[in-house]
Design a protein around this motif. Structure first.
Motif, PDB file in Angstrom:
ATOM      1  N   THR A 257     -19.639   1.118  -4.119  1.00 44.70           N
ATOM      2  CA  THR A 257     -19.107   0.749  -2.801  1.00 44.70           C
ATOM      3  C   THR A 257     -19.209  -0.762  -2.631  1.00 44.70           C
ATOM      4  O   THR A 257     -20.143  -1.393  -3.131  1.00 44.70           O
ATOM      5  CB  THR A 257     -19.880   1.480  -1.693  1.00 44.70           C
ATOM      6  N   ALA A 258     -18.238  -1.339  -1.916  1.00 44.40           N
ATOM      7  CA  ALA A 258     -18.227  -2.778  -1.642  1.00 44.40           C
ATOM      8  C   ALA A 258     -18.112  -3.005  -0.142  1.00 44.40           C
ATOM      9  O   ALA A 258     -17.284  -2.380   0.530  1.00 44.40           O
ATOM     10  CB  ALA A 258     -17.075  -3.457  -2.369  1.00 44.40           C
ATOM     11  N   VAL A 259     -18.955  -3.886   0.370  1.00 45.33           N
ATOM     12  CA  VAL A 259     -18.959  -4.217   1.802  1.00 45.33           C
ATOM     13  C   VAL A 259     -18.624  -5.698   1.926  1.00 45.33           C
ATOM     14  O   VAL A 259     -19.346  -6.557   1.413  1.00 45.33           O
ATOM     15  CB  VAL A 259     -20.323  -3.924   2.448  1.00 45.33           C
ATOM     16  N   ALA A 260     -17.536  -6.009   2.623  1.00 54.35           N
ATOM     17  CA  ALA A 260     -17.094  -7.394   2.753  1.00 54.35           C
ATOM     18  C   ALA A 260     -17.907  -8.136   3.817  1.00 54.35           C
ATOM     19  O   ALA A 260     -18.658  -7.547   4.594  1.00 54.35           O
ATOM     20  CB  ALA A 260     -15.606  -7.444   3.083  1.00 54.35           C
ATOM     21  N   GLY A 261     -17.716  -9.450   3.852  1.00 50.02           N
ATOM     22  CA  GLY A 261     -18.586 -10.341   4.607  1.00 50.02           C
ATOM     23  C   GLY A 261     -18.651 -10.093   6.105  1.00 50.02           C
ATOM     24  O   GLY A 261     -17.672  -9.705   6.748  1.00 50.02           O
ATOM     25  N   SER A 262     -19.847 -10.307   6.645  1.00 53.82           N
ATOM     26  CA  SER A 262     -20.130 -10.308   8.088  1.00 53.82           C
ATOM     27  C   SER A 262     -19.942  -8.954   8.757  1.00 53.82           C
ATOM     28  O   SER A 262     -19.869  -8.865   9.985  1.00 53.82           O
ATOM     29  CB  SER A 262     -19.263 -11.351   8.810  1.00 53.82           C
ATOM     30  N   THR A 263     -19.874  -7.885   7.963  1.00 54.45           N
ATOM     31  CA  THR A 263     -19.833  -6.547   8.547  1.00 54.45           C
ATOM     32  C   THR A 263     -21.249  -6.091   8.883  1.00 54.45           C
ATOM     33  O   THR A 263     -22.191  -6.364   8.143  1.00 54.45           O
ATOM     34  CB  THR A 263     -19.144  -5.565   7.584  1.00 54.45           C
ATOM     35  N   LYS A 264     -21.373  -5.399  10.007  1.00 50.14           N
ATOM     36  CA  LYS A 264     -22.664  -4.892  10.471  1.00 50.14           C
ATOM     37  C   LYS A 264     -22.635  -3.366  10.416  1.00 50.14           C
ATOM     38  O   LYS A 264     -21.859  -2.725  11.125  1.00 50.14           O
ATOM     39  CB  LYS A 264     -22.965  -5.386  11.884  1.00 50.14           C
ATOM     40  N   ILE A 265     -23.490  -2.812   9.571  1.00 44.89           N
ATOM     41  CA  ILE A 265     -23.602  -1.361   9.407  1.00 44.89           C
ATOM     42  C   ILE A 265     -24.859  -0.899  10.129  1.00 44.89           C
ATOM     43  O   ILE A 265     -25.927  -1.482   9.973  1.00 44.89           O
ATOM     44  CB  ILE A 265     -23.648  -0.984   7.922  1.00 44.89           C
ATOM     45  N   GLY A 266     -24.736   0.166  10.897  1.00 49.01           N
ATOM     46  CA  GLY A 266     -25.835   0.625  11.740  1.00 49.01           C
ATOM     47  C   GLY A 266     -26.950   1.328  10.988  1.00 49.01           C
ATOM     48  O   GLY A 266     -26.995   1.357   9.750  1.00 49.01           O
ATOM     49  N   ARG A 267     -27.840   1.921  11.756  1.00 48.64           N
ATOM     50  CA  ARG A 267     -29.004   2.632  11.213  1.00 48.64           C
ATOM     51  C   ARG A 267     -28.629   4.067  10.835  1.00 48.64           C
ATOM     52  O   ARG A 267     -27.757   4.674  11.433  1.00 48.64           O
ATOM     53  CB  ARG A 267     -30.130   2.656  12.244  1.00 48.64           C
ATOM     54  N   HIS A 268     -29.316   4.584   9.813  1.00 50.33           N
ATOM     55  CA  HIS A 268     -29.189   5.992   9.407  1.00 50.33           C
ATOM     56  C   HIS A 268     -27.753   6.380   9.066  1.00 50.33           C
ATOM     57  O   HIS A 268     -27.340   7.529   9.276  1.00 50.33           O
ATOM     58  CB  HIS A 268     -29.731   6.917  10.505  1.00 50.33           C
ATOM     59  N   ILE A 277     -15.262  -1.378   2.460  1.00 46.74           N
ATOM     60  CA  ILE A 277     -15.447  -1.677   3.879  1.00 46.74           C
ATOM     61  C   ILE A 277     -15.071  -3.139   4.077  1.00 46.74           C
ATOM     62  O   ILE A 277     -15.684  -4.034   3.485  1.00 46.74           O
ATOM     63  CB  ILE A 277     -16.884  -1.405   4.320  1.00 46.74           C
ATOM     64  N   THR A 278     -14.043  -3.374   4.880  1.00 45.43           N
ATOM     65  CA  THR A 278     -13.555  -4.733   5.043  1.00 45.43           C
ATOM     66  C   THR A 278     -14.477  -5.543   5.949  1.00 45.43           C
ATOM     67  O   THR A 278     -15.416  -5.022   6.546  1.00 45.43           O
ATOM     68  CB  THR A 278     -12.122  -4.736   5.597  1.00 45.43           C
ATOM     69  N   GLY A 279     -14.195  -6.838   6.057  1.00 47.18           N
ATOM     70  CA  GLY A 279     -15.126  -7.757   6.702  1.00 47.18           C
ATOM     71  C   GLY A 279     -15.053  -7.783   8.215  1.00 47.18           C
ATOM     72  O   GLY A 279     -14.085  -7.355   8.842  1.00 47.18           O
ATOM     73  N   HIS A 280     -16.142  -8.268   8.812  1.00 43.93           N
ATOM     74  CA  HIS A 280     -16.242  -8.528  10.251  1.00 43.93           C
ATOM     75  C   HIS A 280     -16.088  -7.253  11.079  1.00 43.93           C
ATOM     76  O   HIS A 280     -15.574  -7.287  12.200  1.00 43.93           O
ATOM     77  CB  HIS A 280     -15.208  -9.578  10.684  1.00 43.93           C
ATOM     78  N   LEU A 281     -16.554  -6.131  10.546  1.00 38.36           N
ATOM     79  CA  LEU A 281     -16.511  -4.868  11.271  1.00 38.36           C
ATOM     80  C   LEU A 281     -17.894  -4.517  11.802  1.00 38.36           C
ATOM     81  O   LEU A 281     -18.906  -5.060  11.361  1.00 38.36           O
ATOM     82  CB  LEU A 281     -16.028  -3.734  10.370  1.00 38.36           C
ATOM     83  N   THR A 282     -17.922  -3.563  12.727  1.00 34.99           N
ATOM     84  CA  THR A 282     -19.166  -2.967  13.199  1.00 34.99           C
ATOM     85  C   THR A 282     -19.082  -1.468  12.977  1.00 34.99           C
ATOM     86  O   THR A 282     -18.098  -0.829  13.387  1.00 34.99           O
ATOM     87  CB  THR A 282     -19.400  -3.251  14.687  1.00 34.99           C
ATOM     88  N   ILE A 283     -20.083  -0.909  12.322  1.00 34.43           N
ATOM     89  CA  ILE A 283     -20.132   0.530  12.064  1.00 34.43           C
ATOM     90  C   ILE A 283     -21.346   1.092  12.783  1.00 34.43           C
ATOM     91  O   ILE A 283     -22.477   0.650  12.567  1.00 34.43           O
ATOM     92  CB  ILE A 283     -20.198   0.818  10.556  1.00 34.43           C
ATOM     93  N   ALA A 284     -21.113   2.065  13.655  1.00 31.73           N
ATOM     94  CA  ALA A 284     -22.150   2.593  14.535  1.00 31.73           C
ATOM     95  C   ALA A 284     -23.222   3.354  13.761  1.00 31.73           C
ATOM     96  O   ALA A 284     -23.014   3.789  12.619  1.00 31.73           O
ATOM     97  CB  ALA A 284     -21.516   3.504  15.586  1.00 31.73           C
ATOM     98  N   ASP A 285     -24.381   3.519  14.407  1.00 33.97           N
ATOM     99  CA  ASP A 285     -25.479   4.301  13.833  1.00 33.97           C
ATOM    100  C   ASP A 285     -25.011   5.720  13.497  1.00 33.97           C
ATOM    101  O   ASP A 285     -24.131   6.285  14.155  1.00 33.97           O
ATOM    102  CB  ASP A 285     -26.642   4.396  14.818  1.00 33.97           C
ATOM    103  N   HIS A 286     -25.646   6.295  12.474  1.00 27.97           N
ATOM    104  CA  HIS A 286     -25.443   7.706  12.096  1.00 27.97           C
ATOM    105  C   HIS A 286     -23.997   8.014  11.705  1.00 27.97           C
ATOM    106  O   HIS A 286     -23.546   9.151  11.819  1.00 27.97           O
ATOM    107  CB  HIS A 286     -25.884   8.639  13.229  1.00 27.97           C
ATOM    108  N   THR A 287     -23.268   7.025  11.218  1.00 29.29           N
ATOM    109  CA  THR A 287     -21.914   7.260  10.723  1.00 29.29           C
ATOM    110  C   THR A 287     -21.974   7.776   9.284  1.00 29.29           C
ATOM    111  O   THR A 287     -22.775   7.296   8.483  1.00 29.29           O
ATOM    112  CB  THR A 287     -21.088   5.962  10.766  1.00 29.29           C
TER     113      THR A 287
END
Length: 352
Positions: A257-268, A277-287
């Motif tokens: 898996t590749a996560v692009a810059g400045s993305t924020k991945i949540g907990r759990h 996963i492209t850049g500058h995204l927010t991914i919620a907890d428990h996704t």
């Protein structure tokens, strides 16, 4: 098998696992599958598809739930969760526990300004640069390179050939597998008429406690602020984490898996293999994100599952579906025209 050379009485394991023995006590020398276990090994049943092997296994004992205990012809060690019990008991037989080396190998280089804690092992060919700190009980495998100002937390372990660039902070009780590179430059370039102009990456990497990082995984340093990996995160092999990514506590990401810059991945969160996963995204907890998915938009509500990869199908079916997929735009236009004609006919009917 790479297992620690040790023995346990089954009654000892039962006590450690809060389990109950059904059958006779015995000595356990290791772990193995139901199919290949011997009388001196412990096995487990966590997947119902292997139930039939309970009657044929030669295992000295089998970890099972209370509901499955009556199907074990030999000795059963009854626990609430066989898979969790297997995970716990596997740690007792981990080959790393047999490591008895300690101190700095004669071929290693340790800078005079480095701080080395007690009970630290530094393997052959290691380079420990200026102002590095290796806290108590660290193990640094052969040919690792730890560059200026980095910190390896208490009881953490770097397997062979790990590279920590400058200003990397690794928490306590971490495990980093061979070939991992932490703190390399993020991919930052500004376009100009003369070509690409490099943006120097001036941040570092901050990794929490009890993090595991797989073989050949790369975590880039931040451009200005740091890249952050939270406590308890588990990263599989061949993962790319770009600059200034933030990964929340207890998130697990599978291989490639590749996560692009400045993305924020949540907990759990759980992210399966081969995701992008492209850049500058927010991914919620428990996704939860399934294998081969492309995530190009933020996920703001927690607890959801997302997919975009195609499931397995016969090649003949896949070829037909690809043709239809290429026709979707034309089909959509024709459908819209048909809907418009139907609407017009309906209007004409009402006007009569």
């Amino acid at each position: 098998m790479a297992q620690r050379n040790c023995t346990y009485r089954l009654s000892e394991l039962a006590e450690k696992l809060d389990g109950v023995i059904q059958g006779s006590d015995g000595t356990i020398f290791g772990l193995n599958t139901l199919e290949k276990a011997t009388q001196e090994q412990l096995s487990f049943l966590a997947n119902p598809r292997y139930v039939s092997q309970l009657t044929s296994t030669s295992a000295g004992a089998v970890l099972v739930t209370p509901e499955m205990a009556d199907q074990v012809t030999g000795t059963a060690l009854i626990v609430d969760s066989p898979y969790m019990a297997f995970a716990k008991v596997s740690q007792l037989f981990d080959w790393r526990l047999d490591d008895e080396s300690e101190g700095v190998h004669p071929s290693a280089f340790v800078h005079a300004s480095a701080t080395i804690g007690s009970n630290v092992t530094v393997g052959a060919g290691v380079v420990v640069d200026a102002n590095v700190t290796l806290e108590d009980n660290c193990i640094i495998g052969p040919n690792c390179v730890i560059q200026a100002g980095s910190i390896v937390g208490q009881s953490s372990r770097l397997e062979a050939n790990v590279t920590l660039y400058p200003d990397v902070v690794l928490g306590q009780n971490c495990l980093v597998h061979s070939g991992a590179v932490i703190g390399a430059d993020g991919f930052g370039f500004a376009p100009s008429k003369q070509g690409w102009v490099k943006i120097c990456q001036l941040g570092g990497v901050r990794i929490g406690h009890s993090v595991e990082i797989g073989a050949n995984t790369t975590i880039d340093r931040g451009a200005l602020d740091h890249t952050y990996i939270g406590d308890g995160v588990k990263l599989d092999n061949h993962i790319q984490i770009a600059h200034n990514v933030v990964i929340g506590e207890q998130t697990a990401i599978a291989g490639c898996t590749a996560v692009a810059g400045s993305t924020k991945i949540g907990r759990h969160c759980t992210i399966a293999g081969h995701c992008g996963i492209t850049g500058h995204l927010t991914i919620a907890d428990h996704t939860h994100i399934t294998a081969m998915s492309l995530i190009s938009k933020s996920i703001t509500a927690s607890g959801q599952a997302f997919s975009s990869g195609t499931g397995q199908e016969k090649h003949s079916d896949w070829k037909r579906n690809v043709v239809r997929f290429r026709q979707l735009d034309d089909m959509a236009r024709r459908l819209k025209q048909l809907e418009q004609k139907i609407d017009n006919l309906s209007i004409e009917g009402l006007n009569k």
